[in-house]
Design an enzyme around this catalytic site. Sequence first.
Site, PDB file in Angstrom:
ATOM      1  N   ASP A  10      -0.128   3.732   0.970  1.00 27.06           N
ATOM      2  CA  ASP A  10       1.013   4.626   1.154  1.00 27.06           C
ATOM      3  C   ASP A  10       1.298   4.614   2.659  1.00 27.06           C
ATOM      4  OD1 ASP A  10       1.767   8.102   0.210  1.00 27.06           O
ATOM      5  OD2 ASP A  10       2.858   6.644   1.419  1.00 27.06           O
ATOM      6  N   LYS A  42      10.798   9.278   7.866  1.00 29.34           N
ATOM      7  CA  LYS A  42      10.377   9.868   9.133  1.00 29.34           C
ATOM      8  C   LYS A  42      10.608   8.965  10.321  1.00 29.34           C
ATOM      9  CE  LYS A  42       7.123  12.224   6.253  1.00 29.34           C
ATOM     10  NZ  LYS A  42       7.786  11.804   5.025  1.00 29.34           N
ATOM     11  N   TRP A 100      -1.822  14.020  -0.047  1.00 28.05           N
ATOM     12  CA  TRP A 100      -0.486  14.572  -0.259  1.00 28.05           C
ATOM     13  C   TRP A 100      -0.402  15.011  -1.714  1.00 28.05           C
ATOM     14  CZ3 TRP A 100       4.164  11.542  -2.118  1.00 28.05           C
ATOM     15  CH2 TRP A 100       5.348  12.287  -1.988  1.00 28.05           C
TER      16      TRP A 100
END
Lengths: 439, 416
Positions: free
Chosen positions: B226, B262, B144
Amino acid sequence: MCRIWFRMSQPSDSTGAKGGEQSAEGGSHVSVFLNTHTAALNPETKLFSAFTADTHTSKVYLAGRECLNEEGQTFVLPLVGKLKKQISADPTLCPEYPSSLGLAEFTKRATEFALGKNSLALMENRVFGIQTIGCTGAVRLGAELLKHWYNTRAAWCGPVYLSSPCDDSLASIFEAAGIQDIHYYFYWDAKQRDVCVEKLLADLEQAPEQSVVVLSASAHCPTGADLSEQHWALIIQLMMRRRLFPFILLPVQGLCCGDLQRDAWPVQHCASQGMELLCAQSFSHCFGLYGDGVGNLLCVLKQSSLLSAVQSQADRLVRALWARPSVGGARVVATVLSNPAYLTKWQEEVKHIVERCMLIRERLRERLRLLGSPGCWDHLIKQRGLYCCTGLNGQQVEFLSKRRHVYLLPNGCLNVSAINSSNLDYIAESIHLALTSAL
Amino acid sequence: MIPCIAMSIFSEVPQAPPVAVFKLTADFREDSHPQKVNLGVGAYRTDDSQPWVLPVVKKVERLIVEDSSLNHEYLPILGLPEFRSAASKVALGEDSAAIKDNRVGGVQALGGTGALRIGAEFLRRWYNGVNNTATPVYVSAPTWENHNAVFADAGFKDIRPYHYWDAAKRGLDLSGFLDDLEKAPEHSIFVLHACAHNPTGTDPSQDEWKKIAEIMKRRNLFVFFDSAYQGFASGSLEKDAWAIRFFVSEGFELLVAQSFSKNFGLYNERVGNLTVVARDNENLTRILSQMEKIVRTTWSNPPSQGARIVGKTLNCPELFAEWKDNVKTMADRVLLMRDQLKAKLQALGTPGTWDHITQQIGMFSFTGLNPKQVEFMIKEKHVYLMASGRINMCGLTTKNIDYVAQSIHEAVTKVQ
């Protein structure tokens, strides 16, 4: 300074760290964080812990940051409560990622709110606003922007000048952004119980060119003592002459004097003088949105040609700090600021808070007068906003907490809204005793 | 008015490069083609291409707004306590020994990014010495794009890639990864994706994780997970947290940056948690005291709404069950789209193998399309995807999947 503290290869050492347990699979026996110091308790936390542990029935906490109502509860504006319900029931609002710059309607309105709709800087497109997480977020973002981009050629890293006293977290915010060079300028004169602008100007005169000076537009925290328009004129003149950069705090616009324009006047004045500036705004207090962290970092530039570049760099910094802000509170503020009827209603509700604070100040001063407390207490009503600097010294403050269970900030400042009809007499009496007892 | 003619202090500031994924979305918005498809940005969409408010979230939001007993003060600096403990529990598991040992703590943060930043700031100050900005930080190649910026802005000077994606075989480059672990300086920090790797969608298998853990333990490398997709990837919270729980059971001290954007669809409430697993409670206490200092200078008090929603949901058995169901709905739709896309490409006879589409997991898929083919997709077919070939499976619907499959087919056959 990079000493490697931690030595891994002692498999036979099972007692390793302080109280360390043996690892499940024979890995390290010593914590990699063995050398993390316990952070000193921040003074507010320490004070509040002492208050919480205090069992005295008349105990009063006057060192909090929220604005309280007559019942000692956090003030909730009826309009805000209503709008929150409305917004939560709105089917058209969707759970999208907001822009990293925040809600556009909010930043537009918040920026106009501070600068005034007719600001030349706004009309010349030399201003941008970025929604932040409260005032702290705004100061942090501003500090990062300065650290990274203030006069790129000169690799600027300070100094930053803060008022003495100021909010105790300000210095650490600048330090966290990598600016270690922090100085203080004279502000509150304990003897005169007022701002001493001559000493302030003398200190700023000594500040190196390109210093950043943090100033409070109104409702100075923690003293409540503000600069007059004449003071500002002198300060601005000096700052322009010595090329000092203003970073203005605007924590409670509307809550200080009840006059939106007046509370923001210093920001508007600096902008009208053609200065570049940063301004950290908070809407937590004046909208009762403490749980929402609604802030705005406003930047006024000298040329509109710079806007895109500077904003893009601030945007980049945001994306590595919190990526995007939360929108709930910002929606409420944007809704109020963009609707004349709501704006009027909100101003009425805020005025109510302002009047209550002013009344408390007057009543406290009156009580002290009736009790025959020594000294002059006019400064109580001269000061504005939520905070008040009593002028009590360290010993007296300690007397208040230890013997009377009345908790002030160590510097003698207190949150006026925490005083109400139930505790006013006790507080006045306590202050009187602090002043008159042999300590 | 005194004219102020001095130069702006910002006169030399260069324009920052635009963020690729935002630019993609901006271009998509301006495109008026009737069949345009956005396979760029990472957010869930229903089969009608709409964002989805989870039913359980709607329910809990109403409960919160009606609750007159809620106080309206600042949240504590470390965040809402019931949220923090529930969030850490969801990552580590109900029966976590580490939690029972009282050596796990949470720091509420502004989304996953906020959690990463607080963790990074803490490590820079207190890990591997004091203020050791030279500690190497390894991020996967690719990763990312914000990982780099977060650690760099936190003060780390040495951020390096570790081998991860093997473009030729369209899978994990395990030997490259393990080799980097062997060669990394001791005490280096490794940022690991707990599941649903962004952007490749390729995760190590359990055996592969075991190999990774073995080297990391032996070489004293620091684990920073993460975790942005727990539950969203496979539909199972436990499965998606397997790697984290395995490392904890192996005795690692570690950090986990959790995002609830999310899996709760709370993109605009910014709900995150930094879970700290320490050697013991004493260490944990000291660590949290420093975390509080760092938070105080970043945002001071986190926003309450999102934490209240998540906290309430996770702590109430009925709501928790309902949430898991909602999450499974999202995960299942993504799995369905994966199956269908692969099937359609195979039916079209599109050259190449397309197994990776169903082998990869989570929101994203690395299609393997090259930059020229991607350009074709965008310019000629108005199907927007990242230059890396990454697509967001949530952008696919039963209505557009034929068009997308056809477009990919053309890209692969016409453009080399």
